[in-house]
Design an enzyme around this catalytic site. Structure first.
Site, mmCIF file in Angstrom:
data_model
loop_
_atom_site.group_PDB
_atom_site.id
_atom_site.type_symbol
_atom_site.label_atom_id
_atom_site.label_comp_id
_atom_site.label_asym_id
_atom_site.label_seq_id
_atom_site.Cartn_x
_atom_site.Cartn_y
_atom_site.Cartn_z
ATOM 1 N N HIS A 54 6.233 -6.461 -6.961
ATOM 2 C CA HIS A 54 7.566 -6.453 -6.330
ATOM 3 C C HIS A 54 8.596 -7.238 -7.133
ATOM 4 C CE1 HIS A 54 6.717 -4.354 -2.584
ATOM 5 N NE2 HIS A 54 5.502 -4.863 -2.697
ATOM 6 N N LYS A 84 7.431 1.090 -7.983
ATOM 7 C CA LYS A 84 8.425 0.538 -7.058
ATOM 8 C C LYS A 84 9.800 0.580 -7.735
ATOM 9 C CE LYS A 84 4.738 -2.169 -4.937
ATOM 10 N NZ LYS A 84 4.403 -1.266 -3.842
ATOM 11 N N SER A 137 4.572 -9.205 -0.581
ATOM 12 C CA SER A 137 5.206 -7.970 -0.114
ATOM 13 C C SER A 137 5.576 -7.989 1.360
ATOM 14 C CB SER A 137 4.298 -6.781 -0.404
ATOM 15 O OG SER A 137 3.039 -6.956 0.203
HETATM 16 C C1 LIG Z 1 1.892 -6.965 -4.117
HETATM 17 C C2 LIG Z 1 1.449 -5.586 -4.490
HETATM 18 N N1 LIG Z 1 0.595 -5.434 -5.521
HETATM 19 C C3 LIG Z 1 0.174 -4.214 -5.899
HETATM 20 C C4 LIG Z 1 0.592 -3.078 -5.248
HETATM 21 C C5 LIG Z 1 0.068 -1.752 -5.679
HETATM 22 O O1 LIG Z 1 1.003 -1.073 -6.456
HETATM 23 P P1 LIG Z 1 0.992 0.513 -6.522
HETATM 24 O O2 LIG Z 1 1.751 1.010 -5.337
HETATM 25 O O3 LIG Z 1 1.639 0.813 -7.831
HETATM 26 O O4 LIG Z 1 -0.434 0.939 -6.470
HETATM 27 C C6 LIG Z 1 1.480 -3.185 -4.195
HETATM 28 C C7 LIG Z 1 1.973 -1.948 -3.523
HETATM 29 O O5 LIG Z 1 1.860 -1.599 -2.459
HETATM 30 C C8 LIG Z 1 1.920 -4.460 -3.787
HETATM 31 O O6 LIG Z 1 2.748 -4.608 -2.746
#
Ligand SMILES: Cc1ncc(COP(=O)(O)O)c(C=O)c1O
Length: 394
Positions: free
Chosen positions: A210, A241, A182
């Site tokens: 992502h 997302k 991310s």
């Molecule tokens: C790589 C990654 N995994 C998991 C998540 C968590 O997802 P969520 O926002 O649905 O809790 C995020 C979000 O920020 C992320 O960037």
């Protein structure tokens, strides 16, 4: 009067201020859109994960409103007691079909999906071999599991192999990577890690938060992108997302999903999604399957914007996705760049240590399918002007 036992927190905050790392929350005045109003300023929004613009898609709004009218605002229970509605089961069937797996389970967030799964599938006798840049939710889940945690340098399959070779023979092992990272926007070393998982008999897991809605056919994620169907045991995705709503899911074998129904703590002990959210997510899958133009536009915009930043002379790292970092080095400079861009009408967050390594602070940009080229060109012009003003560009 009682002394404030939390006084030390104020000292921590003062230290953040001294380092130029204190952040006030930015507040959207209206909807989450590619061009929107934040803190009463009209801005091109390069900060959201709303890759396909689905947060305001008419079909999703309609389905959410219908579900709200027909099924109410909440479920009043956790899933295993009375909080499973037919619409939750329908969403799980749709996700499993979409991901080409036997079954899927929906969690309240991607964070809960990762942490809840890793913590329940592994025990203290097991091992977790994890990319150093994996998401915080994987790290927390790994800690909760009490398994032995071994971290390999980012995307380094050879180092992962050395770790696997050194583990006791027969120890149950989870090999885990983000699909898309991310902060840098690069892809996990999935093909090489899948080969290792096959060779060492490890459980293979990918966090495709992502990549869902972005990579693979109709946004099926990195497993589809790399042609690895059947070789990744646990696929996590998010509904928060590109899908535009809220939630996370795990897709895999029927046995895995049944196990998580019984053992994953966020599933067991936290109330399920309102039915309108489940309906929204089902509508989003319909859109992914019937409106391919959104993903096509996302990638057109990605090429245009990333190319523009590189032509200007910025260090954009190793991104392969719509996430493009503009790496400037010191955190204070990244925050200053972000603030100056905001004043010019571009919303792109500055990110520093500990979210990224010291000396690798950046402004992170994320384009959406719904940006116009004029908006992206405007943002590029601002980046160029402010970059020169701050001495980041010559
Ligand atoms: C790589 C990654 N995994 C998991 C998540 C968590 O997802 P969520 O926002 O649905 O809790 C995020 C979000 O920020 C992320 O960037």
């Amino acid at each position: 009067m009682r002394a404030d036992p939390l006084e030390y927190l104020s000292a921590e905050l003062a230290s953040l201020r001294d380092q130029g790392l204190y952040r006030r929350l930015r507040v959207l005045d209206g909807e989450q859109r590619a061009h929107t109003s934040v803190d009463h300023r009209s801005v091109v929004n390069l900060s959201s994960n709303n890759y396909l613009g689905l947060t305001t898609h008419p079909r999703l709004r309609e389905r959410a409103a219908e579900a709200l009218a027909a099924l109410g605002v909440g479920t009043g229970s956790v899933r295993p007691i009375a909080g499973t509605m037919a619409i939750h089961m329908e969403l799980e069937r749709r996700l499993a079909a979409f991901k080409n797996t036997e079954a899927a389970v929906v969690f309240q967030s991607g964070f809960a999906a990762n942490a809840g799964t890793v913590a329940s599938v592994l025990t203290k006798d097991d091992a977790i071999v994890s990319d150093e840049l994996n998401h915080a939710s994987i790290i927390d889940g790994a800690r909760l599991s009490r398994a032995t945690i071994k971290v390999f340098p980012h995307r380094d399959v050879t180092a992962a192999r050395r770790i696997l070779e050194a583990l006791p023979r027969g120890q149950r092992t989870l090999l885990i990577t983000d699909g898309v990272f991310s902060m840098d926007g690069d892809l996990g070393a999935l093909p090489g890690l899948c080969d290792l998982a096959d060779e060492f008999g490890a459980i293979m897991m990918v966090d495709d938060a992502h990549a869902s809605g972005v990579f693979g056919r109709d946004g099926r994620g990195t497993v589809d992108h790399f042609g690895l169907h059947g070789r990744v045991d646990i696929q996590v995705g998010t509904l928060s997302k590109a899908i535009g709503a809220l939630g996370g899911y795990v897709a895999g074998s029927r046995a895995l999903i049944e196990f998580l129904y019984h053992r994953a703590r966020p599933f067991l002990f936290s109330t399920s999604h309102p039915p309108s959210v489940a309906a929204t997510c089902i509508a989003a899958i319909d859109v992914l399957e019937s409106e391919p133009q959104w993903i096509a536009r996302l990638w057109e915009n990605t090429r245009f914007f990333k190319g523009g930043l590189q032509t200007l002379g910025f260090d954009t790292g190793v991104s392969e996705s719509p996430i493009t970092p503009v790496i400037v080095g010191e955190a204070a400079l990244a925050m200053k760049l972000s603030d100056r861009l905001f004043a010019e009408g571009v919303f792109a967050q500055g990110i520093g240590f500990p979210t990224v390594a010291r000396g690798r602070a950046r402004v992170r940009t994320i384009v959406a399918a719904t940006h116009t080229q004029d908006e992206l060109q405007f943002a590029l012009d601002c980046f160029g002007r402010v970059g020169r003003e701050l001495g980041i560009l010559p």
